[in-house]
Enzyme design. Sequence first.
Site, PDB file in Angstrom:
ATOM      1  N   CYS A 299      -2.083   4.198  10.831  1.00 14.06           N
ATOM      2  CA  CYS A 299      -1.950   5.460  11.563  1.00 14.06           C
ATOM      3  C   CYS A 299      -3.241   5.691  12.338  1.00 14.06           C
ATOM      4  CB  CYS A 299      -1.610   6.624  10.650  1.00 14.06           C
ATOM      5  SG  CYS A 299      -2.747   6.866   9.273  1.00 14.06           S
TER       6      CYS A 299
ATOM      7  N   CYS B 179       0.885  -1.185   0.000  1.00 10.44           N
ATOM      8  CA  CYS B 179       0.000   0.000   0.000  1.00 10.44           C
ATOM      9  C   CYS B 179       0.911   1.220   0.000  1.00 10.44           C
ATOM     10  CB  CYS B 179      -0.911   0.004   1.223  1.00 10.44           C
ATOM     11  SG  CYS B 179      -1.753  -1.553   1.545  1.00 10.44           S
TER      12      CYS B 179
ATOM     13  N   GLY C  59       1.274   4.279  -1.756  1.00  8.37           N
ATOM     14  CA  GLY C  59       1.045   5.709  -1.925  1.00  8.37           C
ATOM     15  C   GLY C  59       0.921   6.458  -0.608  1.00  8.37           C
ATOM     16  N   PRO C  60       1.415   7.697  -0.531  1.00  8.10           N
ATOM     17  CA  PRO C  60       2.051   8.486  -1.592  1.00  8.10           C
ATOM     18  C   PRO C  60       3.560   8.292  -1.725  1.00  8.10           C
ATOM     19  CG  PRO C  60       1.720   9.864   0.326  1.00  8.10           C
ATOM     20  CD  PRO C  60       1.132   8.511   0.673  1.00  8.10           C
ATOM     21  N   GLY C  61       4.151   7.366  -0.942  1.00 10.12           N
ATOM     22  CA  GLY C  61       5.531   7.000  -1.212  1.00 10.12           C
ATOM     23  C   GLY C  61       6.547   7.243  -0.124  1.00 10.12           C
TER      24      GLY C  61
END
Length: 458
Positions: free
Chosen positions: A394, A276, A278-280
């Site tokens: 998170c 998973c 994104g965003p990197g």
Amino acid sequence: MTDAARNAALETLCAVREKGAYANLVLPGLLRAGKITGRDAAFATELAYGTCRAQGFLDAVIESASGRPIAEIDGPVLDALRLGAYQLLRTRVEPHAAVSTTVDIVKGGQSRGASGFANAVLRRIARDDAETWIGRVAPAASDDLVGHLAMQYAHPRWIAEAFWESLQRCGIQSMGQLQALLADDDARPVVHLAARPGEITAEELALTTGGDVGRFSPYAVYLPGGDPGALEPVRDGLAVVQDEGSQLVARAVAMAPVTAGPDGAADSGERWLDLCAGPGGKAALLGALAAIEGATVDAVEPSSHRAELVRTATRGLPVTVHVVDGRAAALEPGYDRVLVDAPCSGIGALRRRPEARWRKQPADVRDLVVLQLELLAAAADLVRPGGVVLYSTCSPHVAETVDVVAEAAAGGRLVPIDTRPLVPESVIAAGGSEGPHVQLWPHLHGTDAMFFQAFRRV
């Protein structure tokens, strides 16, 4: 320029309300366009982000002072009232300045009646301080302490309840800990940088930027203030803005011990997977660590836009980006390490997303749990026997953390392992992690409320 700062903050609030925009994406552009810098930029930032964070409390005060439900107040007038109420109750702005500038804003775009209404409401609010208003609009602490604290620190009640349940699961029974958590979550966070391993050390980055070396991650630097995008190491790709908790997650993936599978251990040329990506941010840190270890990383992201962000973040690193759903990635199995940084409610990172707490709903969690379990099942298919899957969110919400771990483990293929040795001892010493998982907290660690649990594939 102070009026320009207020106007930039007000435009941000309007974009958040009307378009569902993100304040941290809207405001910087407005500051650049208006050439607002220095103390005025800091003032605009405090007003915009602070008002977004405190919205629930401000709305309760405005309803009480106006005698009207929020839904009956015209949107632009409501934006101005929130901005004025925030200045009155949560800043050192002189009351007369907060009232008069807000009324002038309303006058500029609304009827005389609207400006008179705003003037009357703000003058009523200005008669009492924040503590008095909390006592007026919050549940009585003697009857409902969680509800009282939620209003005092501007959190939806369901999020405060989720925090409290998670704290208790971590062995923390003190309501004072919940108060400290909500207070820290309501405060403006320190900017964290991550130094790119193999390119620059945290000590060198701190010297270059004027920051301080982080407490836990060996790559972390805390910035005293300013625009991190203007820093040379960030512009040159030697550092990125990344919460220290996220850094610890990526580091744990690289540190987790893998054991020999049926065909023997892969002790060199390992294959890693970010399912998973994104965003990197984590993919970039994993890529830098993989380059040091002689490993390669596959990064999966279903959104083409976010996949492009991953490519940009990992440029020059041994990372291959795949635009595909992680639940059906069709990649060759046999990965040594898999990170499942799953989509989640994000309630552990609210301090960095000022408007987010008022958009999320308890019902969101149910659908996310289904997705989280599907991603873990996919990870179990892709990791080799003896390899490691690290699940992270998170969010400290019990349904997204320990409950997901228990259900994934019940399948029999993924066995939870003690994750605490994968972080510095100082993390555990700071408290809040009973094991076998690691749970970080804003008030104990100064990070987002990251949760992570390592599994071994049997």
